[in-house]
Design an enzyme around this catalytic site. Sequence first.
Site, PDB file in Angstrom:
ATOM      1  N   ASP A 158       0.849  -1.186   0.000  1.00  0.00           N
ATOM      2  CA  ASP A 158       0.000   0.000   0.000  1.00  0.00           C
ATOM      3  C   ASP A 158       0.887   1.239   0.000  1.00  0.00           C
ATOM      4  O   ASP A 158       2.092   1.146   0.238  1.00  0.00           O
ATOM      5  CB  ASP A 158      -0.922   0.012   1.225  1.00  0.00           C
ATOM      6  CG  ASP A 158      -2.266   0.674   0.958  1.00  0.00           C
ATOM      7  OD1 ASP A 158      -2.257   1.805   0.437  1.00  0.00           O
ATOM      8  OD2 ASP A 158      -3.313   0.076   1.265  1.00  0.00           O
ATOM      9  N   ASP A 185       4.766   1.004  -5.249  1.00  0.00           N
ATOM     10  CA  ASP A 185       4.055   0.592  -6.449  1.00  0.00           C
ATOM     11  C   ASP A 185       4.064  -0.920  -6.613  1.00  0.00           C
ATOM     12  O   ASP A 185       5.119  -1.543  -6.734  1.00  0.00           O
ATOM     13  CB  ASP A 185       4.741   1.271  -7.640  1.00  0.00           C
ATOM     14  CG  ASP A 185       4.086   1.020  -8.976  1.00  0.00           C
ATOM     15  OD1 ASP A 185       3.206   0.146  -9.060  1.00  0.00           O
ATOM     16  OD2 ASP A 185       4.455   1.704  -9.938  1.00  0.00           O
ATOM     17  N   ASP A 208      -9.881   1.085  -5.949  1.00  0.00           N
ATOM     18  CA  ASP A 208     -10.584   2.263  -6.451  1.00  0.00           C
ATOM     19  C   ASP A 208     -11.226   1.924  -7.791  1.00  0.00           C
ATOM     20  O   ASP A 208     -10.537   1.494  -8.721  1.00  0.00           O
ATOM     21  CB  ASP A 208      -9.592   3.414  -6.618  1.00  0.00           C
ATOM     22  CG  ASP A 208     -10.274   4.760  -6.820  1.00  0.00           C
ATOM     23  OD1 ASP A 208     -11.318   4.795  -7.503  1.00  0.00           O
ATOM     24  OD2 ASP A 208      -9.766   5.768  -6.308  1.00  0.00           O
ATOM     25  N   LYS A 212     -15.502   7.127 -13.573  1.00  0.00           N
ATOM     26  CA  LYS A 212     -15.648   7.890 -14.803  1.00  0.00           C
ATOM     27  C   LYS A 212     -14.964   7.173 -15.966  1.00  0.00           C
ATOM     28  O   LYS A 212     -13.871   6.643 -15.814  1.00  0.00           O
ATOM     29  CB  LYS A 212     -15.061   9.294 -14.637  1.00  0.00           C
ATOM     30  CG  LYS A 212     -15.802  10.153 -13.619  1.00  0.00           C
ATOM     31  CD  LYS A 212     -15.196  11.542 -13.523  1.00  0.00           C
ATOM     32  CE  LYS A 212     -15.951  12.395 -12.507  1.00  0.00           C
ATOM     33  NZ  LYS A 212     -15.367  13.749 -12.379  1.00  0.00           N
ATOM     34  N   ASP A 244     -17.480  -3.740  -4.885  1.00  0.00           N
ATOM     35  CA  ASP A 244     -18.916  -3.469  -4.789  1.00  0.00           C
ATOM     36  C   ASP A 244     -19.374  -2.574  -5.943  1.00  0.00           C
ATOM     37  O   ASP A 244     -20.487  -2.051  -5.910  1.00  0.00           O
ATOM     38  CB  ASP A 244     -19.266  -2.814  -3.449  1.00  0.00           C
ATOM     39  CG  ASP A 244     -18.700  -1.405  -3.314  1.00  0.00           C
ATOM     40  OD1 ASP A 244     -17.626  -1.140  -3.891  1.00  0.00           O
ATOM     41  OD2 ASP A 244     -19.326  -0.564  -2.642  1.00  0.00           O
ATOM     42  N   THR A 279     -15.649  -6.142   6.094  1.00  0.00           N
ATOM     43  CA  THR A 279     -15.030  -4.908   6.573  1.00  0.00           C
ATOM     44  C   THR A 279     -16.081  -3.837   6.857  1.00  0.00           C
ATOM     45  O   THR A 279     -17.227  -3.933   6.414  1.00  0.00           O
ATOM     46  CB  THR A 279     -14.040  -4.357   5.529  1.00  0.00           C
ATOM     47  OG1 THR A 279     -14.768  -3.962   4.357  1.00  0.00           O
ATOM     48  CG2 THR A 279     -13.015  -5.408   5.143  1.00  0.00           C
ATOM     49  N   PHE A 281     -16.069  -0.841   5.658  1.00  0.00           N
ATOM     50  CA  PHE A 281     -16.403  -0.230   4.380  1.00  0.00           C
ATOM     51  C   PHE A 281     -17.425  -1.063   3.631  1.00  0.00           C
ATOM     52  O   PHE A 281     -18.390  -0.548   3.068  1.00  0.00           O
ATOM     53  CB  PHE A 281     -15.137  -0.072   3.533  1.00  0.00           C
ATOM     54  CG  PHE A 281     -15.409   0.246   2.091  1.00  0.00           C
ATOM     55  CD1 PHE A 281     -15.735   1.537   1.708  1.00  0.00           C
ATOM     56  CD2 PHE A 281     -15.368  -0.736   1.122  1.00  0.00           C
ATOM     57  CE1 PHE A 281     -16.008   1.836   0.383  1.00  0.00           C
ATOM     58  CE2 PHE A 281     -15.643  -0.451  -0.209  1.00  0.00           C
ATOM     59  CZ  PHE A 281     -15.961   0.842  -0.568  1.00  0.00           C
ATOM     60  N   GLU A 282     -17.215  -2.382   3.616  1.00  0.00           N
ATOM     61  CA  GLU A 282     -18.147  -3.259   2.917  1.00  0.00           C
ATOM     62  C   GLU A 282     -19.533  -3.190   3.545  1.00  0.00           C
ATOM     63  O   GLU A 282     -20.548  -3.171   2.844  1.00  0.00           O
ATOM     64  CB  GLU A 282     -17.628  -4.685   2.948  1.00  0.00           C
ATOM     65  CG  GLU A 282     -18.488  -5.675   2.167  1.00  0.00           C
ATOM     66  CD  GLU A 282     -17.914  -7.070   2.178  1.00  0.00           C
ATOM     67  OE1 GLU A 282     -18.557  -7.981   1.613  1.00  0.00           O
ATOM     68  OE2 GLU A 282     -16.824  -7.261   2.752  1.00  0.00           O
TER      69      GLU A 282
END
Length: 302
Positions: A158, A185, A208, A212, A244, A279, A281-282
């Site tokens: 990360d 990276d 991420d 767009k 998701d 998680t 977030f999930e």
Amino acid sequence: MSENLTTPATPAAEAAAPAAGAQATPAREAAPQQTDAPGADAQEPRSLGSTAVSAATPRRGAPLFPDGTGPAADPAGSHHERRIRSFQPRRSRVSPTQADALRRLWPTWGLDIDGLSRIDLDTFFGGLPVVLEIGFGMGEATAQMAAADPATGILGCDVHTPGQGNLLGLAERNGLSNIRVANGDAIILLREMLAPASLAGLRVYFPDPWPKKRHHKRRLVQPEFIALATTRLAPGALVHCATDWEPYAEQMLEVLSAEPALENLYPGYAPRPDFRPLTKFEGQGLDKGHVVHDLLFRRRDA
């Protein structure tokens, strides 16, 4: 990382490296990256060991760890060409506790992805099979998986400094000796620093989605990335992705299915395996009506 853990890297041409493509991406639950420590009014650090190390505030733009005791701001520097990034580091605060964990534990459990040396995973993980997790956010799910499977090493990659410190702190507090943290990276890590067939698995959870259309080229899971990653997987290694974002799930399924070295373990999407924790977030996404898709593919034997 200690010098005895690495050997000179082989030429980049050895790996099927993408000419342009995605790179390491933090999980979307993660807060933005930071290069500054908290201000002087921040709470004093809580000691995680025998001695607490305060997180003094450097001037804006200065390295958070100028003495080399923590992750570097740009470990690859000018050694490797720049490509379209799949991540976008932004500033966020590193707590004193996180900074303390990084200063104390990074020399042993952390490594900068500089692309200049080959990692000896056997030495780094004491002979454990190693799974690479790209984008671990704040590290809570990673720590849970490490605790549930101590016989497997997890190399978390990360660029999110607070998350790196948080994960190292979790590992120490919970006695998890099978976690290591890589900063930088993931493309350079895979291409320059990992040997062919050296990984027992690859995990990419909630990258991420770059929703767009003009940003789709920034998504991590692209044919070039999967082709490169597959060369670093041992036969039978598991590739596990989760998202998701429905359009990204469709892209993941298409890309993974098109890679001849991989086979899908299910007719399409997979049920969420028990080893992937739910998680925060999930859970928030599920509360909003999002549908989470898991994908489980295996590296073919030949």
